[in-house]
Design an enzyme around this catalytic site. Sequence first.
Site, PDB file in Angstrom:
ATOM      1  N   HIS A 157       0.817  -1.221   0.000  1.00 50.97           N
ATOM      2  CA  HIS A 157       0.000   0.000   0.000  1.00 50.97           C
ATOM      3  C   HIS A 157       0.850   1.271   0.000  1.00 50.97           C
ATOM      4  O   HIS A 157       0.344   2.343   0.308  1.00 50.97           O
ATOM      5  CB  HIS A 157      -0.952   0.005   1.202  1.00 50.97           C
ATOM      6  CG  HIS A 157      -2.076  -0.978   1.076  1.00 50.97           C
ATOM      7  ND1 HIS A 157      -2.923  -1.296   2.114  1.00 50.97           N
ATOM      8  CD2 HIS A 157      -2.495  -1.715   0.012  1.00 50.97           C
ATOM      9  CE1 HIS A 157      -3.814  -2.203   1.694  1.00 50.97           C
ATOM     10  NE2 HIS A 157      -3.569  -2.483   0.434  1.00 50.97           N
ATOM     11  N   SER A 198      -7.766  -6.665   9.637  1.00 51.99           N
ATOM     12  CA  SER A 198      -9.191  -6.921   9.843  1.00 51.99           C
ATOM     13  C   SER A 198      -9.822  -7.700   8.699  1.00 51.99           C
ATOM     14  O   SER A 198     -10.973  -8.113   8.799  1.00 51.99           O
ATOM     15  CB  SER A 198      -9.931  -5.595  10.028  1.00 51.99           C
ATOM     16  OG  SER A 198      -9.787  -4.808   8.857  1.00 51.99           O
TER      17      SER A 198
HETATM   18  N1  APR Z   1      -2.228  -7.308  17.987  1.00 45.51           N
HETATM   19  C1  APR Z   1      -2.854  -7.961  16.970  1.00 45.51           C
HETATM   20  N2  APR Z   1      -3.903  -7.494  16.312  1.00 45.51           N
HETATM   21  C2  APR Z   1      -4.363  -6.277  16.666  1.00 45.51           C
HETATM   22  C3  APR Z   1      -3.776  -5.523  17.707  1.00 45.51           C
HETATM   23  C4  APR Z   1      -2.665  -6.080  18.373  1.00 45.51           C
HETATM   24  N3  APR Z   1      -2.030  -5.447  19.372  1.00 45.51           N
HETATM   25  N4  APR Z   1      -4.468  -4.358  17.828  1.00 45.51           N
HETATM   26  C5  APR Z   1      -5.446  -4.399  16.911  1.00 45.51           C
HETATM   27  N5  APR Z   1      -5.386  -5.548  16.208  1.00 45.51           N
HETATM   28  C6  APR Z   1      -6.251  -5.992  15.099  1.00 45.51           C
HETATM   29  C7  APR Z   1      -7.658  -5.477  15.160  1.00 45.51           C
HETATM   30  O1  APR Z   1      -8.448  -6.340  15.953  1.00 45.51           O
HETATM   31  C8  APR Z   1      -8.064  -5.484  13.689  1.00 45.51           C
HETATM   32  O2  APR Z   1      -8.629  -6.735  13.325  1.00 45.51           O
HETATM   33  O3  APR Z   1      -5.704  -5.478  13.909  1.00 45.51           O
HETATM   34  C9  APR Z   1      -6.734  -5.296  12.958  1.00 45.51           C
HETATM   35  C10 APR Z   1      -6.552  -3.933  12.333  1.00 45.51           C
HETATM   36  O4  APR Z   1      -7.496  -3.769  11.320  1.00 45.51           O
HETATM   37  P1  APR Z   1      -7.603  -2.412  10.461  1.00 45.51           P
HETATM   38  O5  APR Z   1      -7.585  -1.226  11.368  1.00 45.51           O
HETATM   39  O6  APR Z   1      -8.761  -2.566   9.534  1.00 45.51           O
HETATM   40  O7  APR Z   1      -6.221  -2.369   9.646  1.00 45.51           O
HETATM   41  P2  APR Z   1      -5.817  -3.131   8.299  1.00 45.51           P
HETATM   42  O8  APR Z   1      -6.461  -4.473   8.232  1.00 45.51           O
HETATM   43  O9  APR Z   1      -4.330  -3.070   8.211  1.00 45.51           O
HETATM   44  O10 APR Z   1      -6.440  -2.181   7.193  1.00 45.51           O
HETATM   45  C11 APR Z   1      -6.225  -2.508   5.844  1.00 45.51           C
HETATM   46  O11 APR Z   1      -7.203  -0.448   5.130  1.00 45.51           O
HETATM   47  O12 APR Z   1      -7.413   1.853   5.398  1.00 45.51           O
HETATM   48  C12 APR Z   1      -6.823   0.847   4.681  1.00 45.51           C
HETATM   49  O13 APR Z   1      -4.904   0.976   3.372  1.00 45.51           O
HETATM   50  C13 APR Z   1      -5.327   0.931   4.718  1.00 45.51           C
HETATM   51  O14 APR Z   1      -3.687  -0.831   4.809  1.00 45.51           O
HETATM   52  C14 APR Z   1      -4.910  -0.377   5.345  1.00 45.51           C
HETATM   53  C15 APR Z   1      -6.076  -1.283   4.992  1.00 45.51           C
END
Ligand code: APR
Length: 234
Positions: free
Chosen positions: A110, A178
């Site tokens: 990304h 997520s």
């Molecule tokens: N350890 C493990 N998992 C965690 C922790 C932790 N300490 N804290 C949070 N999480 C989990 C949450 O439960 C959630 O399922 O990490 C996940 C984060 O999800 P998102 O905020 O949706 O992030 P991500 O999946 O990386 O988003 C994907 O969306 O906005 C776009 O381009 C952006 O790369 C990003 C993409």
Amino acid sequence: MMQDSRSIVVLTGAGISAESGIATFRGPGGLWEGHRVEDVCTPEALAHDPELVHRFYDARRAALARVEPNAAHHALARLDAEWGGDLLIVTQNVDDLHERAGAKRLLHMHGELQSALCAACGAHMRWLGAMPPGSACPACGAAALRPDIVFFGEMPYAMDTIERALGTADLFVSIGTSGAVYPAAGFVQGARHAGARTLELNLERSAGSAFFHETRLGAAGSLVPHWVDAMLAG
Ligand code: APR
């Protein structure tokens, strides 16, 4: 069975950087100045309100100076250094915590906060400070520099390399994501279809949990070192 895996693809998301103090996108603190990230990280937002989009990324870029890699980043860097088989770490994150921990076999699908992209000539360049809208490209001179970030609706980087690695992986591990954003959310199904064992390490069940052979729930800072220790011991 895990110990027999020679070819590993690891996918990381915002959850792996949460314990370093970087807010995830969809959890608490996921709003920014009242905007959903989905409304800021788009080509349309960049066209209509470049000040807002640049302010968003300037703040995130500046925040990198205040955070450090955590135990999960360090564990993956150790896996990278010591794993004798194939390994590809694919991150959706635009921070630089994997490389600061020492990871080398790493792709930023990304984009990266500390990189600029020229919308006119396509040049990529390292960029550490603020990026005022309309900054001139050092390569072609056009006032067309933008954050080197893959916005919603744009094609992620290195998809050919990633698809190839998924097609030959013995083990696919997803950490701290997520499962809400494609194509990364579909990697588990691609890898599984190609014969890989699939493991999810996440704080809570995700939108993709049903697709994995196994899900381990907990904080990345403890789950990832534990998993890496087991891989390297095997
Ligand atoms: N350890 C493990 N998992 C965690 C922790 C932790 N300490 N804290 C949070 N999480 C989990 C949450 O439960 C959630 O399922 O990490 C996940 C984060 O999800 P998102 O905020 O949706 O992030 P991500 O999946 O990386 O988003 C994907 O969306 O906005 C776009 O381009 C952006 O790369 C990003 C993409």
